[in-house]
Design a protein around this motif. Structure first.
Motif, mmCIF file in Angstrom:
data_model
loop_
_atom_site.group_PDB
_atom_site.id
_atom_site.type_symbol
_atom_site.label_atom_id
_atom_site.label_comp_id
_atom_site.label_asym_id
_atom_site.label_seq_id
_atom_site.Cartn_x
_atom_site.Cartn_y
_atom_site.Cartn_z
ATOM 1 N N GLU A 3 0.834 -1.207 0.000
ATOM 2 C CA GLU A 3 0.000 0.000 0.000
ATOM 3 C C GLU A 3 0.862 1.248 0.000
ATOM 4 N N ARG A 6 2.316 2.154 -3.770
ATOM 5 C CA ARG A 6 1.379 2.457 -4.853
ATOM 6 C C ARG A 6 1.195 3.961 -4.980
ATOM 7 N N ARG A 10 -2.217 5.026 -9.644
ATOM 8 C CA ARG A 10 -2.355 3.565 -9.755
ATOM 9 C C ARG A 10 -3.455 3.069 -8.804
ATOM 10 N N ALA A 11 -3.516 3.620 -7.618
ATOM 11 C CA ALA A 11 -4.553 3.219 -6.661
ATOM 12 C C ALA A 11 -5.935 3.576 -7.199
ATOM 13 N N ASP A 14 -6.796 1.110 -9.941
ATOM 14 C CA ASP A 14 -7.142 -0.197 -9.394
ATOM 15 C C ASP A 14 -8.535 -0.186 -8.771
ATOM 16 N N ALA A 15 -8.913 0.933 -8.173
ATOM 17 C CA ALA A 15 -10.206 1.020 -7.496
ATOM 18 C C ALA A 15 -11.360 1.122 -8.488
ATOM 19 N N SER A 17 -12.054 0.904 -12.700
ATOM 20 C CA SER A 17 -11.454 0.680 -14.019
ATOM 21 C C SER A 17 -11.842 1.766 -15.027
ATOM 22 N N THR A 21 -5.532 6.345 -15.917
ATOM 23 C CA THR A 21 -4.371 6.622 -15.066
ATOM 24 C C THR A 21 -3.291 7.398 -15.812
#
Length: 169
Positions: A3, A6, A10-11, A14-15, A17, A21
């Motif tokens: 964690e 990141r 990127r976070a 990932d959370a 789509s 990014t």
């Protein structure tokens, strides 16, 4: 990946789509092109102003005898200055009217080829640059350069006496 390592982008990717990014920021290639174009424009303006100044100085030297004759029949220094400045204003306007279409044609020929050579896609704000207000400003700049380049040599020619003009021949 922990964690801690990141990145926020990127976070976020990932959370969800649906979030892109790819950071949106100034394109370094576009900034380099704009900076180079601004520097070249400034240099070309200085060269054009010096060219006009040189033309006026040579024109004044060539017309010394004529100016002396005009002064001998009653032309005032102010009229001599106005005549010289007006003739160079006409030259500056003619240069603008010829130079603007040639510049547009050169731009349309060179810029797409440069972009293709370095394999970049230029955004529309860099390719759609010919607006009526900008073109009017360029035409006015040609006139202003002609007038400002003519002022000093015209004033110098107007201050000459008839005897100085005829003596130097």
């Amino acid at each position: 990946m922990t964690e801690r390592t990141r990145t926020p982008t990127r976070a976020a990717g990932d959370a969800d789509s649906g979030i892109t990014t790819t950071p949106n920021g100034p394109d370094p290639a576009a900034q380099a092109i704009i900076g180079s174009a601004a520097a070249l424009t400034l240099m070309l303006t200085v060269v054009a102003a010096l060219g006009v100044f040189n033309t006026v100085v040579l024109n004044t030297r060539d017309r010394r005898r004529d100016l002396g004759m005009l002064k001998s029949i009653g032309m005032t220094p102010r009229q001599v200055t106005a005549m010289m400045v007006t003739s160079m204003a006409v030259l500056g306007t003619a240069g603008s009217l010829l130079g603007i279409p040639l510049g547009i044609a050169g731009y349309d020929l060179v810029v797409p080829r440069m972009a293709d050579a370095v394999d970049i896609a230029l955004p529309s704000y860099m390719t759609d640059v010919w607006h009526p207000l900008a073109l009017a400003g360029l035409a006015l700049a040609g006139l202003v350069i002609g007038v400002l380049g003519a002022l000093i040599p015209a004033r110098r020619a107007a201050r000459l006496t008839i005897a100085e003009v005829l003596h130097n021949e």
